[in-house]
Design a protein around this motif. Structure first.
Motif, PDB file in Angstrom:
ATOM      1  N   PHE A  62       0.834  -1.202   0.000  1.00  0.00           N
ATOM      2  CA  PHE A  62       0.000   0.000   0.000  1.00  0.00           C
ATOM      3  C   PHE A  62       0.869   1.253   0.000  1.00  0.00           C
ATOM      4  O   PHE A  62       0.642   2.189  -0.783  1.00  0.00           O
ATOM      5  CB  PHE A  62      -0.933  -0.007   1.219  1.00  0.00           C
ATOM      6  N   ASN A  63       1.896   1.270   0.842  1.00  0.00           N
ATOM      7  CA  ASN A  63       2.794   2.432   0.883  1.00  0.00           C
ATOM      8  C   ASN A  63       3.486   2.661  -0.460  1.00  0.00           C
ATOM      9  O   ASN A  63       3.627   3.791  -0.905  1.00  0.00           O
ATOM     10  CB  ASN A  63       3.858   2.239   1.967  1.00  0.00           C
ATOM     11  N   SER A  64       3.911   1.561  -1.081  1.00  0.00           N
ATOM     12  CA  SER A  64       4.551   1.688  -2.392  1.00  0.00           C
ATOM     13  C   SER A  64       3.578   2.268  -3.400  1.00  0.00           C
ATOM     14  O   SER A  64       3.953   3.085  -4.251  1.00  0.00           O
ATOM     15  CB  SER A  64       5.031   0.328  -2.879  1.00  0.00           C
ATOM     16  N   MET A  65       2.327   1.832  -3.307  1.00  0.00           N
ATOM     17  CA  MET A  65       1.301   2.315  -4.228  1.00  0.00           C
ATOM     18  C   MET A  65       1.096   3.819  -4.025  1.00  0.00           C
ATOM     19  O   MET A  65       1.011   4.574  -4.995  1.00  0.00           O
ATOM     20  CB  MET A  65       0.001   1.549  -3.965  1.00  0.00           C
ATOM     21  N   VAL A  66       1.029   4.249  -2.759  1.00  0.00           N
ATOM     22  CA  VAL A  66       0.871   5.676  -2.472  1.00  0.00           C
ATOM     23  C   VAL A  66       2.055   6.455  -3.044  1.00  0.00           C
ATOM     24  O   VAL A  66       1.880   7.483  -3.715  1.00  0.00           O
ATOM     25  CB  VAL A  66       0.764   5.930  -0.949  1.00  0.00           C
ATOM     26  N   LEU A  67       3.258   5.944  -2.822  1.00  0.00           N
ATOM     27  CA  LEU A  67       4.444   6.634  -3.326  1.00  0.00           C
ATOM     28  C   LEU A  67       4.435   6.680  -4.857  1.00  0.00           C
ATOM     29  O   LEU A  67       4.637   7.732  -5.458  1.00  0.00           O
ATOM     30  CB  LEU A  67       5.714   5.934  -2.810  1.00  0.00           C
ATOM     31  N   GLY A  68       4.171   5.532  -5.489  1.00  0.00           N
ATOM     32  CA  GLY A  68       4.183   5.475  -6.954  1.00  0.00           C
ATOM     33  C   GLY A  68       3.144   6.396  -7.563  1.00  0.00           C
ATOM     34  O   GLY A  68       3.452   7.203  -8.447  1.00  0.00           O
ATOM     35  N   LEU A  69       1.898   6.284  -7.064  1.00  0.00           N
ATOM     36  CA  LEU A  69       0.820   7.100  -7.630  1.00  0.00           C
ATOM     37  C   LEU A  69       1.012   8.572  -7.292  1.00  0.00           C
ATOM     38  O   LEU A  69       0.878   9.448  -8.148  1.00  0.00           O
ATOM     39  CB  LEU A  69      -0.540   6.617  -7.110  1.00  0.00           C
ATOM     40  N   PRO A 126      13.119 -18.402   1.613  1.00  0.00           N
ATOM     41  CA  PRO A 126      11.894 -18.397   0.792  1.00  0.00           C
ATOM     42  C   PRO A 126      11.057 -17.136   0.985  1.00  0.00           C
ATOM     43  O   PRO A 126      10.531 -16.584   0.022  1.00  0.00           O
ATOM     44  CB  PRO A 126      11.141 -19.636   1.280  1.00  0.00           C
ATOM     45  N   LYS A 127      10.968 -16.660   2.232  1.00  0.00           N
ATOM     46  CA  LYS A 127      10.136 -15.476   2.456  1.00  0.00           C
ATOM     47  C   LYS A 127      10.794 -14.218   1.908  1.00  0.00           C
ATOM     48  O   LYS A 127      10.117 -13.317   1.414  1.00  0.00           O
ATOM     49  CB  LYS A 127       9.807 -15.341   3.938  1.00  0.00           C
ATOM     50  N   ALA A 128      12.118 -14.160   1.984  1.00  0.00           N
ATOM     51  CA  ALA A 128      12.821 -13.022   1.382  1.00  0.00           C
ATOM     52  C   ALA A 128      12.567 -13.008  -0.126  1.00  0.00           C
ATOM     53  O   ALA A 128      12.309 -11.952  -0.722  1.00  0.00           O
ATOM     54  CB  ALA A 128      14.321 -13.108   1.665  1.00  0.00           C
ATOM     55  N   PHE A 129      12.605 -14.186  -0.731  1.00  0.00           N
ATOM     56  CA  PHE A 129      12.328 -14.274  -2.168  1.00  0.00           C
ATOM     57  C   PHE A 129      10.882 -13.890  -2.470  1.00  0.00           C
ATOM     58  O   PHE A 129      10.601 -13.207  -3.451  1.00  0.00           O
ATOM     59  CB  PHE A 129      12.612 -15.687  -2.685  1.00  0.00           C
ATOM     60  N   ALA A 130       9.959 -14.343  -1.619  1.00  0.00           N
ATOM     61  CA  ALA A 130       8.546 -14.030  -1.841  1.00  0.00           C
ATOM     62  C   ALA A 130       8.341 -12.514  -1.840  1.00  0.00           C
ATOM     63  O   ALA A 130       7.632 -11.960  -2.684  1.00  0.00           O
ATOM     64  CB  ALA A 130       7.682 -14.684  -0.764  1.00  0.00           C
ATOM     65  N   LEU A 131       9.002 -11.850  -0.900  1.00  0.00           N
ATOM     66  CA  LEU A 131       8.876 -10.395  -0.807  1.00  0.00           C
ATOM     67  C   LEU A 131       9.480  -9.732  -2.050  1.00  0.00           C
ATOM     68  O   LEU A 131       8.941  -8.751  -2.578  1.00  0.00           O
ATOM     69  CB  LEU A 131       9.592  -9.916   0.459  1.00  0.00           C
ATOM     70  N   THR A 132      10.600 -10.272  -2.513  1.00  0.00           N
ATOM     71  CA  THR A 132      11.251  -9.753  -3.718  1.00  0.00           C
ATOM     72  C   THR A 132      10.307  -9.843  -4.919  1.00  0.00           C
ATOM     73  O   THR A 132      10.179  -8.905  -5.702  1.00  0.00           O
ATOM     74  CB  THR A 132      12.527 -10.575  -4.013  1.00  0.00           C
ATOM     75  N   ILE A 133       9.656 -11.002  -5.047  1.00  0.00           N
ATOM     76  CA  ILE A 133       8.718 -11.193  -6.157  1.00  0.00           C
ATOM     77  C   ILE A 133       7.572 -10.193  -6.055  1.00  0.00           C
ATOM     78  O   ILE A 133       7.194  -9.543  -7.036  1.00  0.00           O
ATOM     79  CB  ILE A 133       8.180 -12.641  -6.165  1.00  0.00           C
ATOM     80  N   MET A 134       7.061 -10.011  -4.835  1.00  0.00           N
ATOM     81  CA  MET A 134       5.933  -9.080  -4.676  1.00  0.00           C
ATOM     82  C   MET A 134       6.334  -7.644  -4.958  1.00  0.00           C
ATOM     83  O   MET A 134       5.527  -6.847  -5.425  1.00  0.00           O
ATOM     84  CB  MET A 134       5.348  -9.207  -3.273  1.00  0.00           C
ATOM     85  N   ALA A 135       7.588  -7.316  -4.666  1.00  0.00           N
ATOM     86  CA  ALA A 135       8.049  -5.948  -4.954  1.00  0.00           C
ATOM     87  C   ALA A 135       8.173  -5.713  -6.450  1.00  0.00           C
ATOM     88  O   ALA A 135       8.114  -4.575  -6.912  1.00  0.00           O
ATOM     89  CB  ALA A 135       9.401  -5.701  -4.271  1.00  0.00           C
ATOM     90  N   SER A 136       8.355  -6.787  -7.220  1.00  0.00           N
ATOM     91  CA  SER A 136       8.582  -6.628  -8.660  1.00  0.00           C
ATOM     92  C   SER A 136       7.319  -6.738  -9.490  1.00  0.00           C
ATOM     93  O   SER A 136       7.243  -6.154 -10.578  1.00  0.00           O
ATOM     94  CB  SER A 136       9.566  -7.690  -9.157  1.00  0.00           C
ATOM     95  N   THR A 154       8.146   1.146   2.349  1.00  0.00           N
ATOM     96  CA  THR A 154       7.667   0.645   1.063  1.00  0.00           C
ATOM     97  C   THR A 154       8.216  -0.773   0.915  1.00  0.00           C
ATOM     98  O   THR A 154       9.101  -1.189   1.646  1.00  0.00           O
ATOM     99  CB  THR A 154       8.190   1.500  -0.100  1.00  0.00           C
ATOM    100  N   ILE A 155       7.697  -1.497  -0.062  1.00  0.00           N
ATOM    101  CA  ILE A 155       8.093  -2.898  -0.168  1.00  0.00           C
ATOM    102  C   ILE A 155       9.552  -3.043  -0.598  1.00  0.00           C
ATOM    103  O   ILE A 155      10.233  -3.992  -0.226  1.00  0.00           O
ATOM    104  CB  ILE A 155       7.126  -3.674  -1.084  1.00  0.00           C
ATOM    105  N   VAL A 156      10.045  -2.043  -1.348  1.00  0.00           N
ATOM    106  CA  VAL A 156      11.452  -2.096  -1.750  1.00  0.00           C
ATOM    107  C   VAL A 156      12.362  -1.950  -0.528  1.00  0.00           C
ATOM    108  O   VAL A 156      13.408  -2.591  -0.424  1.00  0.00           O
ATOM    109  CB  VAL A 156      11.761  -1.003  -2.807  1.00  0.00           C
ATOM    110  N   ILE A 157      11.965  -1.112   0.418  1.00  0.00           N
ATOM    111  CA  ILE A 157      12.720  -0.986   1.667  1.00  0.00           C
ATOM    112  C   ILE A 157      12.549  -2.257   2.496  1.00  0.00           C
ATOM    113  O   ILE A 157      13.484  -2.738   3.133  1.00  0.00           O
ATOM    114  CB  ILE A 157      12.220   0.240   2.476  1.00  0.00           C
ATOM    115  N   GLY A 158      11.332  -2.793   2.478  1.00  0.00           N
ATOM    116  CA  GLY A 158      11.030  -4.003   3.248  1.00  0.00           C
ATOM    117  C   GLY A 158      11.952  -5.155   2.903  1.00  0.00           C
ATOM    118  O   GLY A 158      12.418  -5.863   3.793  1.00  0.00           O
ATOM    119  N   ILE A 159      12.261  -5.335   1.603  1.00  0.00           N
ATOM    120  CA  ILE A 159      13.107  -6.480   1.265  1.00  0.00           C
ATOM    121  C   ILE A 159      14.507  -6.308   1.837  1.00  0.00           C
ATOM    122  O   ILE A 159      15.140  -7.273   2.216  1.00  0.00           O
ATOM    123  CB  ILE A 159      13.182  -6.767  -0.253  1.00  0.00           C
ATOM    124  N   LYS A 160      14.968  -5.073   1.931  1.00  0.00           N
ATOM    125  CA  LYS A 160      16.292  -4.876   2.533  1.00  0.00           C
ATOM    126  C   LYS A 160      16.268  -5.270   4.011  1.00  0.00           C
ATOM    127  O   LYS A 160      17.172  -5.930   4.493  1.00  0.00           O
ATOM    128  CB  LYS A 160      16.722  -3.419   2.408  1.00  0.00           C
TER     129      LYS A 160
END
Lengths: 292, 284
Positions: free
Chosen positions: B78-85, B251-261, B229-235
């Motif tokens: 949601f935060n990423s969406m707010v930032l992007g939009l 696996p969860k780090a990868f899952a988050l990476t996929i969701m960020a992309s 944001t999700i990009v910060i979250g993966i870090k």
């Protein structure tokens, strides 16, 4: 500018005001601050400061870590730009020749633009994770003794590989658009005149793409300077020993983690001078293209 | 065009290899994100998906503990969406207006204001992060959406896109509009904006992706997990992989990476034509 223009006193100011307001608060103010800070020597807690003229610049320019970082940044930027431009040009030429399936290839090769640099960094460094990374294992099974945690060259290799991977798609889009903009008649005439695709490429296609290539070179250098921050922060963090820290990364490390405000500001100013040269160069080039 | 069989064959081989080069890392990340962490730890990265898709993605999306913070992936998305939009909308509106003033008006401060706008291209946010952070802190905007978005908008790339586009609009249009008695505001809203629709869409798409992918600025100014944001979250997840002496949560780090992309990639793929148009025609 337009031949015909409105002459009106208040309206243009009204339209330009939001941008100028935001720029003043969030650009001019911090930029001035950076300039001012670069002449100050502050203690670590920011309690007191002293005006020291150019001492911060002297310190930065004579420090071995800045020089090393500068050399790395230049080598890194040139390598990333040249490699990613070469790979994408090669792919774009082949994609342009393919008639059936061209659209699928285009989609497959361009989506990478949307990947965030730190995401690319994470994907890359996972492949080289000593615990489970396939590439790490593969390299070592070939007898490379690959170790990016201790060996600076290996670490640089990883950062360059990730940065190139991330940049190929942008360059590919520009090259493919450039190629498809070449009139069919020119291409057909070229095919009649010389049968060898390689010769045809170097004598006819490449000169036509030269402006695009030059433009991309500037774009790629800017990318390697600034946007690779996320890649480096997630993959190597500048390790081992700052050998893979670009200048932008060093501004961040010294300013935020090292609390050396004056030094970090002086580095910012030096970077600003470098970018200015690059931007003016780019802008003049873009302007010229527009007129023509 | 004449092409030998051999040339056609190599063309496809090279393009397939190029596509694999681009896609394999992401595919491996996806496949690896659907296994248990024990399995990944013992067997390394995976090329084939496992059976834990719903378990892993469900945990990441809805359970804050799984992301090592006090925020779920859903909130980060949601935060990423707010930032992007927010970034894309703000940038498009502000740039269109400023470019209009620059191209269509003769006014006293036009030249100095143009140079002020131009100067923002010389000094990217990355170079002035420390003082920018201080300014935003002084204004009390740390950990707010305003503080997240506005400093990013303070660069004039969009203005130059629109400036270039407006300059390609024929002069006759303005002459005709003036004969019809349209004032500058009417001309902008009734003629120029409708004329720029595809251009606006193209720039909007590019800016959305740029905003979504922001890293350094959100990293500095969001210290509150709730604004990650999700990009910060993966870090953050990646940094805490080895914490607690347990088996790393790959696996969860990868899952988050996929969701960020996924969101920015979808936008680029779906709006391919507009995206390419914006990228190529505006930057050149």
């Amino acid at each position: 500018m337009k031949r015909v223009q409105f002459e009106h006193s208040a309206v243009p100011y009204l339209f330009i005001a939001p941008q100028i307001l935001i720029i003043s608060i969030f650009f001019l103010w911090p930029a001035a601050q950076a300039l001012y800070q670069s002449f100050l020597l502050e203690d670590a807690f920011g309690m007191s400061s002293q005006f020291v003229w150019f001492r911060n610049f002297e310190d930065v320019l004579t420090s071995s870590s800045w020089t090393r970082s500068a050399i790395f940044t230049v080598l890194f930027s040139v390598l990333v730009s040249v490699l990613s431009i070469a790979i994408s040009l090669f792919l774009a030429v082949r994609a342009d020749e393919v008639i059936r399936g061209a659209k699928s290839y285009k989609t497959l090769l361009m989506w990478g633009y949307a990947i965030a640099p730190p995401v690319a960094g994470l994907l890359g460094i996972m492949m080289f994770n000593p615990l489970m990374g396939d590439l790490y294992k593969a390299f070592n099974s070939f007898g490379f003794e690959f170790n990016h945690i201790e060996n600076a060259n290996d670490a640089a290799f990883i950062v360059i590989l990730i940065a190139v991977w991330k940049q190929v798609s942008v360059n590919f889009i520009f090259f493919l658009s450039g190629l498809q903009g070449i009139p069919k008649s020119v291409q057909e005439a070229a095919t009649l005149d010389c049968k060898s695709p390689e010769r045809r490429f170097w004598t006819i296609t490449f000169p036509l793409l030269a402006p695009t290539t030059f433009f991309l070179l500037v774009i790629n250098l800017t990318y390697a300077f600034f946007e690779t921050f996320g890649i480096i922060d997630v993959s190597t963090k500048g390790a081992p020993g700052g050998s893979t820290a670009t200048l932008v990364y060093k501004v961040y490390v010294d300013g935020f983690l090292g609390a050396d405000m004056g030094g970090s500001a002086a580095q910012s100013v030096l970077l600003m001078i470098m970018v200015s040269v690059l931007t003016v160069f780019q802008f003049r080039f873009i302007e010229r293209k527009v007129h023509y | 065009m004449y092409q030998s069989k051999w040339r056609i064959f190599t063309n496809h081989t090279i393009l397939v290899l190029g596509s694999l080069f681009m896609i394999l890392p992401v595919w491996i990340a996806f496949a690896s994100s659907t296994h248990t962490r024990e399995y990944i730890f013992q067997n390394g990265l995976q090329f084939l998906p496992g059976g834990e898709f719903f378990t892993n993605y469900g945990a990441i999306l809805f359970d804050a503990d799984a992301t090592k913070g006090r925020v779920t992936a859903l909130e980060m998305l949601f935060n990423s969406m707010v930032l992007g939009l927010g970034f894309a909308i703000g940038k498009v509106i502000i740039s269109m207006m400023a470019a209009y003033a620059i191209v269509y008006f003769r006014f006293k401060l036009a030249v100095p204001l143009f140079w002020i706008i131009f100067s923002t291209l010389l000094l990217p946010l990355e170079v002035r992060i420390v003082p920018s952070y201080e300014v935003v802190a002084n204004l009390g905007l740390l950990n707010t959406y305003t503080g997240l978005i506005l400093p990013l908008i303070a660069s004039a790339t969009g203005t130059f896109f629109f400036r270039q586009f407006y300059r390609s609009v024929p002069d006759e249009l303005l002459e005709a509009a003036r004969l019809d008695g349209a004032g500058p505001i009417r001309f902008f809203i009734d003629i120029l904006v409708p004329l720029s629709v595809t251009m606006i869409a193209a720039i909007f798409i590019i800016m959305f992706v740029v905003g979504w992918n922001q890293y350094l600025w959100p990293l500095l100014m969001t210290t509150d997990d709730q604004l990650y944001t999700i990009v910060i979250g993966i870090k953050q997840v990646y940094n805490s992989l080895y914490e607690g002496g347990q088996i790393p949560q790959f696996p969860k780090a990868f899952a988050l990476t996929i969701m960020a992309s996924v969101p920015p990639v979808l936008v680029v793929v779906i709006f391919q034509r507009m995206f390419v148009k914006g990228l190529v025609e505006t930057e050149k």
